[in-house]
Write a protein that holds these residues in place. Structure first.
Motif, PDB file in Angstrom:
ATOM      1  N   GLU A   1     -10.553 -18.034 -22.877  1.00  0.00           N
ATOM      2  CA  GLU A   1     -11.686 -17.204 -23.552  1.00  0.00           C
ATOM      3  C   GLU A   1     -12.687 -17.950 -24.071  1.00  0.00           C
ATOM      4  OE1 GLU A   1     -12.586 -13.434 -25.098  1.00  0.00           O
ATOM      5  OE2 GLU A   1     -10.984 -13.889 -23.667  1.00  0.00           O
ATOM      6  N   TRP A   2     -12.497 -19.195 -24.672  1.00  0.00           N
ATOM      7  CA  TRP A   2     -13.550 -19.904 -25.263  1.00  0.00           C
ATOM      8  C   TRP A   2     -14.503 -20.501 -24.198  1.00  0.00           C
ATOM      9  CZ3 TRP A   2     -16.192 -20.583 -29.293  1.00  0.00           C
ATOM     10  CH2 TRP A   2     -16.938 -21.786 -29.761  1.00  0.00           C
ATOM     11  N   LYS A   3     -14.097 -20.797 -23.135  1.00  0.00           N
ATOM     12  CA  LYS A   3     -14.901 -21.315 -22.009  1.00  0.00           C
ATOM     13  C   LYS A   3     -15.851 -20.133 -21.485  1.00  0.00           C
ATOM     14  CE  LYS A   3     -14.819 -23.623 -17.263  1.00  0.00           C
ATOM     15  NZ  LYS A   3     -15.878 -22.637 -16.893  1.00  0.00           N
ATOM     16  N   ARG A   4     -15.193 -18.945 -21.470  1.00  0.00           N
ATOM     17  CA  ARG A   4     -16.037 -17.658 -20.843  1.00  0.00           C
ATOM     18  C   ARG A   4     -17.180 -17.661 -21.922  1.00  0.00           C
ATOM     19  NH1 ARG A   4     -10.927 -15.469 -19.056  1.00  0.00           N
ATOM     20  NH2 ARG A   4     -10.414 -14.850 -21.139  1.00  0.00           N
ATOM     21  N   PHE A   5     -16.618 -17.687 -23.131  1.00  0.00           N
ATOM     22  CA  PHE A   5     -17.753 -17.542 -24.199  1.00  0.00           C
ATOM     23  C   PHE A   5     -18.943 -18.600 -24.049  1.00  0.00           C
ATOM     24  CE2 PHE A   5     -19.205 -18.947 -28.514  1.00  0.00           C
ATOM     25  CZ  PHE A   5     -20.150 -18.271 -28.633  1.00  0.00           C
ATOM     26  N   LYS A   6     -18.695 -19.811 -23.984  1.00  0.00           N
ATOM     27  CA  LYS A   6     -19.552 -20.871 -23.873  1.00  0.00           C
ATOM     28  C   LYS A   6     -20.286 -20.982 -22.692  1.00  0.00           C
ATOM     29  CE  LYS A   6     -18.575 -25.254 -24.979  1.00  0.00           C
ATOM     30  NZ  LYS A   6     -17.776 -26.375 -25.065  1.00  0.00           N
ATOM     31  N   ASP A   7     -19.884 -20.515 -21.508  1.00  0.00           N
ATOM     32  CA  ASP A   7     -20.588 -20.348 -20.276  1.00  0.00           C
ATOM     33  C   ASP A   7     -21.593 -19.158 -20.338  1.00  0.00           C
ATOM     34  OD1 ASP A   7     -18.952 -22.326 -19.099  1.00  0.00           O
ATOM     35  OD2 ASP A   7     -17.721 -21.099 -17.926  1.00  0.00           O
ATOM     36  N   ALA A   8     -21.240 -18.123 -21.111  1.00  0.00           N
ATOM     37  CA  ALA A   8     -22.107 -16.997 -21.053  1.00  0.00           C
ATOM     38  C   ALA A   8     -23.333 -17.100 -22.406  1.00  0.00           C
ATOM     39  CB  ALA A   8     -21.252 -15.707 -21.270  1.00  0.00           C
ATOM     40  N   PHE A   9     -22.809 -17.808 -23.474  1.00  0.00           N
ATOM     41  CA  PHE A   9     -23.768 -17.854 -24.667  1.00  0.00           C
ATOM     42  C   PHE A   9     -24.386 -18.976 -25.121  1.00  0.00           C
ATOM     43  CE2 PHE A   9     -21.727 -13.598 -24.918  1.00  0.00           C
ATOM     44  CZ  PHE A   9     -22.521 -12.660 -24.996  1.00  0.00           C
ATOM     45  N   VAL A  10     -23.749 -20.152 -24.763  1.00  0.00           N
ATOM     46  CA  VAL A  10     -24.039 -21.444 -25.594  1.00  0.00           C
ATOM     47  C   VAL A  10     -25.092 -21.913 -24.623  1.00  0.00           C
ATOM     48  CG1 VAL A  10     -23.627 -23.573 -26.311  1.00  0.00           C
ATOM     49  CG2 VAL A  10     -21.899 -21.924 -26.511  1.00  0.00           C
ATOM     50  N   THR A  11     -26.482 -22.139 -25.013  1.00  0.00           N
ATOM     51  CA  THR A  11     -27.364 -22.925 -24.584  1.00  0.00           C
ATOM     52  C   THR A  11     -28.165 -23.830 -25.086  1.00  0.00           C
ATOM     53  OG1 THR A  11     -29.570 -22.195 -23.330  1.00  0.00           O
ATOM     54  CG2 THR A  11     -28.972 -21.074 -25.495  1.00  0.00           C
ATOM     55  N   THR A  12     -28.974 -24.505 -24.559  1.00  0.00           N
ATOM     56  CA  THR A  12     -29.975 -25.558 -25.079  1.00  0.00           C
ATOM     57  C   THR A  12     -31.288 -25.449 -25.004  1.00  0.00           C
ATOM     58  OG1 THR A  12     -28.171 -27.187 -24.833  1.00  0.00           O
ATOM     59  CG2 THR A  12     -30.366 -28.079 -25.464  1.00  0.00           C
ATOM     60  N   GLU A  13     -32.102 -25.194 -25.960  1.00  0.00           N
ATOM     61  CA  GLU A  13     -33.528 -24.700 -25.979  1.00  0.00           C
ATOM     62  C   GLU A  13     -34.286 -26.091 -26.546  1.00  0.00           C
ATOM     63  OE1 GLU A  13     -34.660 -22.624 -23.743  1.00  0.00           O
ATOM     64  OE2 GLU A  13     -32.848 -21.378 -23.727  1.00  0.00           O
ATOM     65  N   PHE A  14     -35.252 -26.517 -26.020  1.00  0.00           N
ATOM     66  CA  PHE A  14     -35.962 -27.796 -26.775  1.00  0.00           C
ATOM     67  C   PHE A  14     -35.099 -28.805 -27.431  1.00  0.00           C
ATOM     68  CE2 PHE A  14     -38.980 -24.211 -26.816  1.00  0.00           C
ATOM     69  CZ  PHE A  14     -39.994 -24.677 -25.985  1.00  0.00           C
ATOM     70  N   GLY A  15     -34.024 -28.969 -26.696  1.00  0.00           N
ATOM     71  CA  GLY A  15     -33.167 -30.032 -27.307  1.00  0.00           C
ATOM     72  C   GLY A  15     -32.126 -29.549 -28.306  1.00  0.00           C
ATOM     73  N   LEU A  16     -32.161 -28.369 -28.679  1.00  0.00           N
ATOM     74  CA  LEU A  16     -31.205 -27.702 -29.832  1.00  0.00           C
ATOM     75  C   LEU A  16     -30.330 -26.836 -29.196  1.00  0.00           C
ATOM     76  CD1 LEU A  16     -33.838 -27.050 -32.550  1.00  0.00           C
ATOM     77  CD2 LEU A  16     -32.414 -29.138 -32.544  1.00  0.00           C
ATOM     78  N   VAL A  17     -28.956 -27.004 -29.702  1.00  0.00           N
ATOM     79  CA  VAL A  17     -27.928 -26.094 -29.134  1.00  0.00           C
ATOM     80  C   VAL A  17     -27.931 -24.829 -30.127  1.00  0.00           C
ATOM     81  CG1 VAL A  17     -25.537 -25.910 -28.739  1.00  0.00           C
ATOM     82  CG2 VAL A  17     -26.690 -28.125 -28.307  1.00  0.00           C
ATOM     83  N   GLY A  18     -27.765 -23.800 -29.103  1.00  0.00           N
ATOM     84  CA  GLY A  18     -27.618 -22.292 -30.040  1.00  0.00           C
ATOM     85  C   GLY A  18     -26.740 -21.365 -29.238  1.00  0.00           C
ATOM     86  N   VAL A  19     -26.443 -20.415 -29.951  1.00  0.00           N
ATOM     87  CA  VAL A  19     -25.673 -19.167 -29.449  1.00  0.00           C
ATOM     88  C   VAL A  19     -26.888 -18.065 -29.131  1.00  0.00           C
ATOM     89  CG1 VAL A  19     -23.866 -17.872 -29.383  1.00  0.00           C
ATOM     90  CG2 VAL A  19     -23.539 -20.020 -30.201  1.00  0.00           C
ATOM     91  N   ARG A  20     -26.743 -17.547 -27.929  1.00  0.00           N
ATOM     92  CA  ARG A  20     -27.597 -16.632 -27.658  1.00  0.00           C
ATOM     93  C   ARG A  20     -27.273 -15.150 -27.724  1.00  0.00           C
ATOM     94  NH1 ARG A  20     -31.282 -16.660 -23.513  1.00  0.00           N
ATOM     95  NH2 ARG A  20     -30.917 -14.793 -23.038  1.00  0.00           N
ATOM     96  N   GLU A  21     -28.100 -14.236 -28.291  1.00  0.00           N
ATOM     97  CA  GLU A  21     -27.457 -12.915 -28.705  1.00  0.00           C
ATOM     98  C   GLU A  21     -27.032 -12.088 -27.263  1.00  0.00           C
ATOM     99  OE1 GLU A  21     -26.230  -9.517 -30.641  1.00  0.00           O
ATOM    100  OE2 GLU A  21     -26.604 -11.739 -31.230  1.00  0.00           O
TER     101      GLU A  21
ATOM    102  N   PRO B   1     -26.042 -12.538 -22.967  1.00  0.00           N
ATOM    103  CA  PRO B   1     -25.613 -13.511 -21.996  1.00  0.00           C
ATOM    104  C   PRO B   1     -26.688 -14.109 -21.463  1.00  0.00           C
ATOM    105  CG  PRO B   1     -24.314 -11.560 -21.998  1.00  0.00           C
ATOM    106  CD  PRO B   1     -25.511 -11.179 -22.643  1.00  0.00           C
ATOM    107  N   ILE B   2     -26.514 -15.482 -21.029  1.00  0.00           N
ATOM    108  CA  ILE B   2     -27.554 -16.393 -20.144  1.00  0.00           C
ATOM    109  C   ILE B   2     -27.800 -15.361 -18.973  1.00  0.00           C
ATOM    110  CG2 ILE B   2     -27.799 -18.291 -18.794  1.00  0.00           C
ATOM    111  CD1 ILE B   2     -25.772 -19.852 -20.915  1.00  0.00           C
ATOM    112  N   GLY B   3     -29.372 -15.376 -18.593  1.00  0.00           N
ATOM    113  CA  GLY B   3     -29.616 -14.619 -17.567  1.00  0.00           C
ATOM    114  C   GLY B   3     -29.936 -13.144 -17.793  1.00  0.00           C
ATOM    115  N   ALA B   4     -29.600 -12.388 -19.161  1.00  0.00           N
ATOM    116  CA  ALA B   4     -29.895 -11.209 -19.453  1.00  0.00           C
ATOM    117  C   ALA B   4     -30.843 -11.235 -20.512  1.00  0.00           C
ATOM    118  CB  ALA B   4     -28.546 -10.673 -19.808  1.00  0.00           C
ATOM    119  N   SER B   5     -31.463 -10.043 -20.507  1.00  0.00           N
ATOM    120  CA  SER B   5     -32.667 -10.256 -21.770  1.00  0.00           C
ATOM    121  C   SER B   5     -32.228  -8.736 -22.624  1.00  0.00           C
ATOM    122  CB  SER B   5     -33.944  -9.760 -21.083  1.00  0.00           C
ATOM    123  OG  SER B   5     -33.996  -8.511 -20.373  1.00  0.00           O
ATOM    124  N   GLY B   6     -32.701  -8.939 -23.635  1.00  0.00           N
ATOM    125  CA  GLY B   6     -32.229  -7.923 -24.678  1.00  0.00           C
ATOM    126  C   GLY B   6     -33.257  -8.284 -25.922  1.00  0.00           C
ATOM    127  N   SER B   7     -33.169  -7.180 -26.721  1.00  0.00           N
ATOM    128  CA  SER B   7     -33.926  -7.344 -27.885  1.00  0.00           C
ATOM    129  C   SER B   7     -33.006  -7.718 -29.213  1.00  0.00           C
ATOM    130  CB  SER B   7     -34.484  -5.909 -28.234  1.00  0.00           C
ATOM    131  OG  SER B   7     -33.471  -4.968 -28.652  1.00  0.00           O
TER     132      SER B   7
END
Length: 259
Positions: free
Chosen positions: A194-214, A216-222
């Motif tokens: 479950e943890w791997k699924r979450f990290k694969d879908a939501f954890v990202t690095t932007e400008f060298g900083l790690v964060g959690v997306r609102e 999933p990666i590849g999806a857009s939303g407000s």
């Protein structure tokens, strides 16, 4: 936290969130209990149970005042009861049994949090609270059948639980997933998949900083009231709660990065 509450901040939070006052009191109580401040924690538990707060969550047949209200209050009661100097109240197991029964009886495993509103995140917190409460009495909790119900409502794209269930399912969102991942290890013996699924879908690095997306990666939303303002898709609230999720899942590397 208590200075803020004394200054009326819990009431101000109610102006921003439907559960703002309640959540402020309960989260402060959890911090108190974990710090061994039992009188303060008990005061927060009592304040969160006032009629005017409980009534905001409505009348719900499956579980009066709903899964969010009952689950988080059980979590706080259990945290207080788990402290070395505390004596678990007699009604703790009765409350845990009532919440467990509602979770198991629901067709999808997700009783309402508000009238006509179902959030899997709230059900996960409630079941984790049941497991912790039962453990205080050396009782086990049969979660397998309930987890199988949740498996049937998973998002096909990510394999994760949806943000909300109503007329249909909505895709997972980081602000609720971070809470789910913080409590999932209480419920299953092997949370790694479950943890791997979450990290694969939501954890990202932007400008060298790690964060959690609102979203999933590849999806857009407000953005929304739970996510806070999004920066390149990253949610500040999901990233902050994601720190607790990383610790709960033994992922010290991600916890350090988020910190």
């Amino acid at each position: 936290l208590h200075s803020a509450i004394d200054a009326g901040k819990a009431g101000e939070m109610q102006g921003l969130f439907p559960e703002g006052e309640f959540f402020t009191l309960v989260l402060t109580g959890l911090a108190d209990a974990q710090a061994g401040r039992l009188p303060q924690a008990e005061a927060m538990l009592a304040a969160s149970g006032r009629d005017e707060i409980a009534d905001r969550f409505g009348t719900i047949k499956a579980l009066e005042h709903g899964t969010f209200y009952r689950g988080w209050r059980l979590l706080l009661s259990t945290e207080i009861a788990s402290r070395p100097a505390a004596e678990p109240p007699a009604e703790l197991q009765t409350e845990a049994d009532a919440i467990e029964a509602a979770l198991l009886a629901d067709r999808k495993g997700v009783p309402e949090s508000y009238p006509s509103g179902r959030w899997p995140c709230d059900a996960v917190v409630a079941m984790a609270a049941v497991v912790r409460a039962h453990a205080l009495a050396d009782r086990s909790t049969a979660t397998d059948a309930w987890v199988r119900k949740l498996d049937r409502i998973r998002d096909p794209a990510t394999g994760l639980l949806p943000h909300r269930l109503d007329a249909g399912s909505t895709s997972p969102q980081g602000s609720s997933q971070a809470i789910i991942q913080s409590f999932w290890p209480d419920i299953v013996d092997s949370p790694a998949a479950e943890w791997k699924r979450f990290k694969d879908a939501f954890v990202t690095t932007e400008f060298g900083l790690v964060g959690v997306r609102e979203h999933p990666i590849g999806a857009s939303g407000s953005s929304n009231i739970d996510s806070g303002p999004l920066l390149l898709g990253v949610s500040p609230s999901a990233s902050a709660v994601g720190l607790a999720a990383a610790r709960a899942n033994g992922d010290a590397g991600l916890a350090d990065d988020l910190d």
